[in-house]
Design a protein around this motif. Structure first.
Motif, mmCIF file in Angstrom:
data_model
loop_
_atom_site.group_PDB
_atom_site.id
_atom_site.type_symbol
_atom_site.label_atom_id
_atom_site.label_comp_id
_atom_site.label_asym_id
_atom_site.label_seq_id
_atom_site.Cartn_x
_atom_site.Cartn_y
_atom_site.Cartn_z
ATOM 1 N N LEU A 6 0.832 -1.208 0.000
ATOM 2 C CA LEU A 6 0.000 0.000 0.000
ATOM 3 C C LEU A 6 0.867 1.258 0.000
ATOM 4 C CD1 LEU A 6 -2.799 1.353 0.229
ATOM 5 C CD2 LEU A 6 -2.507 1.226 2.705
ATOM 6 N N ILE A 7 1.915 1.267 0.799
ATOM 7 C CA ILE A 7 2.821 2.423 0.841
ATOM 8 C C ILE A 7 3.467 2.640 -0.525
ATOM 9 C CG2 ILE A 7 5.033 3.238 1.795
ATOM 10 C CD1 ILE A 7 4.145 1.867 4.456
ATOM 11 N N LEU A 8 3.925 1.572 -1.156
ATOM 12 C CA LEU A 8 4.569 1.694 -2.466
ATOM 13 C C LEU A 8 3.584 2.179 -3.525
ATOM 14 C CD1 LEU A 8 6.676 -1.527 -2.165
ATOM 15 C CD2 LEU A 8 7.616 0.774 -2.453
ATOM 16 N N ALA A 34 8.593 4.503 1.097
ATOM 17 C CA ALA A 34 8.650 3.803 -0.189
ATOM 18 C C ALA A 34 10.093 3.641 -0.652
ATOM 19 C CB ALA A 34 7.823 4.545 -1.240
ATOM 20 N N ASN A 35 10.908 4.643 -0.436
ATOM 21 C CA ASN A 35 12.328 4.529 -0.800
ATOM 22 C C ASN A 35 13.003 3.413 -0.012
ATOM 23 O OD1 ASN A 35 12.543 6.429 -2.806
ATOM 24 N ND2 ASN A 35 13.120 8.076 -1.420
ATOM 25 N N TRP A 36 12.688 3.321 1.273
ATOM 26 C CA TRP A 36 13.277 2.273 2.093
ATOM 27 C C TRP A 36 12.797 0.896 1.637
ATOM 28 C CZ3 TRP A 36 11.502 -1.377 5.650
ATOM 29 C CH2 TRP A 36 12.504 -1.997 6.400
ATOM 30 N N LEU A 37 11.495 0.762 1.374
ATOM 31 C CA LEU A 37 10.931 -0.525 0.959
ATOM 32 C C LEU A 37 11.412 -0.968 -0.423
ATOM 33 C CD1 LEU A 37 7.280 0.039 2.191
ATOM 34 C CD2 LEU A 37 8.872 -1.703 3.050
ATOM 35 N N SER A 38 11.754 -0.008 -1.267
ATOM 36 C CA SER A 38 12.163 -0.352 -2.634
ATOM 37 C C SER A 38 13.663 -0.215 -2.846
ATOM 38 C CB SER A 38 11.436 0.552 -3.633
ATOM 39 O OG SER A 38 11.882 1.892 -3.481
ATOM 40 N N GLY A 39 14.410 -0.141 -1.776
ATOM 41 C CA GLY A 39 15.859 0.060 -1.893
ATOM 42 C C GLY A 39 16.539 -0.948 -2.794
ATOM 43 N N TRP A 40 16.105 -2.195 -2.759
ATOM 44 C CA TRP A 40 16.730 -3.247 -3.566
ATOM 45 C C TRP A 40 16.360 -3.160 -5.041
ATOM 46 C CZ3 TRP A 40 13.374 -6.474 -6.090
ATOM 47 C CH2 TRP A 40 12.072 -6.521 -5.613
ATOM 48 N N SER A 41 15.312 -2.438 -5.389
ATOM 49 C CA SER A 41 14.878 -2.413 -6.793
ATOM 50 C C SER A 41 14.986 -1.037 -7.433
ATOM 51 C CB SER A 41 13.425 -2.886 -6.903
ATOM 52 O OG SER A 41 12.555 -1.927 -6.347
ATOM 53 N N ARG A 42 15.340 -0.033 -6.650
ATOM 54 C CA ARG A 42 15.426 1.311 -7.222
ATOM 55 C C ARG A 42 16.498 1.355 -8.301
ATOM 56 N NH1 ARG A 42 14.906 4.279 -2.369
ATOM 57 N NH2 ARG A 42 17.109 3.902 -2.246
ATOM 58 N N ASP A 43 16.166 1.970 -9.394
ATOM 59 C CA ASP A 43 17.046 2.098 -10.571
ATOM 60 C C ASP A 43 17.327 0.761 -11.238
ATOM 61 O OD1 ASP A 43 17.153 4.854 -10.265
ATOM 62 O OD2 ASP A 43 18.896 4.743 -8.953
ATOM 63 N N LEU A 44 16.497 -0.227 -10.974
ATOM 64 C CA LEU A 44 16.593 -1.490 -11.693
ATOM 65 C C LEU A 44 16.202 -1.269 -13.149
ATOM 66 C CD1 LEU A 44 17.153 -4.533 -11.386
ATOM 67 C CD2 LEU A 44 14.728 -4.833 -10.859
ATOM 68 N N PHE A 45 15.177 -0.461 -13.341
ATOM 69 C CA PHE A 45 14.730 -0.067 -14.679
ATOM 70 C C PHE A 45 15.019 1.415 -14.844
ATOM 71 C CE2 PHE A 45 11.880 -3.461 -13.208
ATOM 72 C CZ PHE A 45 12.095 -4.387 -14.203
ATOM 73 N N LEU A 54 7.650 1.240 -12.521
ATOM 74 C CA LEU A 54 8.410 -0.008 -12.561
ATOM 75 C C LEU A 54 9.238 -0.229 -11.294
ATOM 76 C CD1 LEU A 54 9.639 0.085 -16.262
ATOM 77 C CD2 LEU A 54 7.914 -1.440 -15.290
ATOM 78 N N ASN A 55 9.950 0.790 -10.855
ATOM 79 C CA ASN A 55 10.877 0.625 -9.732
ATOM 80 C C ASN A 55 10.197 0.561 -8.369
ATOM 81 O OD1 ASN A 55 13.395 0.440 -11.111
ATOM 82 N ND2 ASN A 55 13.199 2.600 -11.607
ATOM 83 N N TYR A 56 8.970 1.064 -8.265
ATOM 84 C CA TYR A 56 8.229 0.949 -7.012
ATOM 85 C C TYR A 56 7.119 -0.098 -7.113
ATOM 86 C CZ TYR A 56 10.655 5.107 -5.359
ATOM 87 O OH TYR A 56 11.623 5.996 -4.964
ATOM 88 N N GLY A 57 6.643 -0.365 -8.304
ATOM 89 C CA GLY A 57 5.600 -1.369 -8.494
ATOM 90 C C GLY A 57 6.133 -2.782 -8.380
ATOM 91 N N LEU A 58 7.343 -3.020 -8.853
ATOM 92 C CA LEU A 58 7.939 -4.354 -8.758
ATOM 93 C C LEU A 58 8.044 -4.826 -7.311
ATOM 94 C CD1 LEU A 58 9.348 -6.827 -10.020
ATOM 95 C CD2 LEU A 58 11.491 -5.554 -9.807
ATOM 96 N N PRO A 59 8.594 -4.028 -6.391
ATOM 97 C CA PRO A 59 8.656 -4.526 -5.015
ATOM 98 C C PRO A 59 7.274 -4.732 -4.396
ATOM 99 C CG PRO A 59 9.567 -2.319 -5.138
ATOM 100 C CD PRO A 59 9.312 -2.763 -6.525
ATOM 101 N N ALA A 60 6.306 -3.899 -4.766
ATOM 102 C CA ALA A 60 4.943 -4.096 -4.247
ATOM 103 C C ALA A 60 4.419 -5.462 -4.657
ATOM 104 C CB ALA A 60 4.022 -2.988 -4.751
ATOM 105 N N ALA A 61 4.602 -5.819 -5.913
ATOM 106 C CA ALA A 61 4.142 -7.119 -6.400
ATOM 107 C C ALA A 61 4.934 -8.258 -5.762
ATOM 108 C CB ALA A 61 4.268 -7.174 -7.924
ATOM 109 N N VAL A 62 6.241 -8.088 -5.635
ATOM 110 C CA VAL A 62 7.079 -9.131 -5.042
ATOM 111 C C VAL A 62 6.690 -9.363 -3.587
ATOM 112 C CG1 VAL A 62 9.439 -9.682 -4.303
ATOM 113 C CG2 VAL A 62 9.020 -8.838 -6.617
ATOM 114 N N TYR A 63 6.474 -8.289 -2.828
ATOM 115 C CA TYR A 63 6.089 -8.452 -1.430
ATOM 116 C C TYR A 63 4.784 -9.235 -1.307
ATOM 117 C CZ TYR A 63 9.704 -5.059 -0.156
ATOM 118 O OH TYR A 63 10.893 -4.409 0.019
#
Length: 95
Positions: free
Chosen positions: A23-25, A50-61, A72-81
């Motif tokens: 939800l945060i992302l 959101a930056n903390w939650l997506s730290g591993w995926s930021r700038d992946l795309f 893409l960079n914030y939606g991917l971690p939301a889906a993965v979680y």
């Protein structure tokens, strides 16, 4: 949710945590796309979380379009979680 997992509180906690993280992302994606005021305390808090939650995926795309990059960079971690939480909660429930 608790019925689906037989009332297992550990499974419910895992799912609720993943729902909150997602939800945060998603909220940050919406704030970004709708050009929310970043000086606002709520927007700022959501952005930092959101930056903390997506730290591993930021700038992946890195598409040129900032909107797509954010989705893409914030939606991917939301889906993965969500996917991982459902798999783990199912496993916890079977144990």
């Amino acid at each position: 949710m608790s019925r689906r997992y037989g009332g297992n509180p550990a499974a419910v906690i895992i799912l609720v945590a993943a729902d909150i993280a997602s939800l945060i992302l998603i909220l940050w994606i919406l704030f970004f796309l709708l050009d929310a005021n970043r000086a606002n305390d709520l927007v700022n808090a959501v952005h930092h979380a959101a930056n903390w939650l997506s730290g591993w995926s930021r700038d992946l795309f890195t598409p040129d379009n900032a909107d797509w990059r954010t989705v893409l960079n914030y939606g991917l971690p939301a889906a993965v979680y969500l996917v991982v939480a459902h798999a783990v909660a199912g496993r916890v429930n079977r144990a």
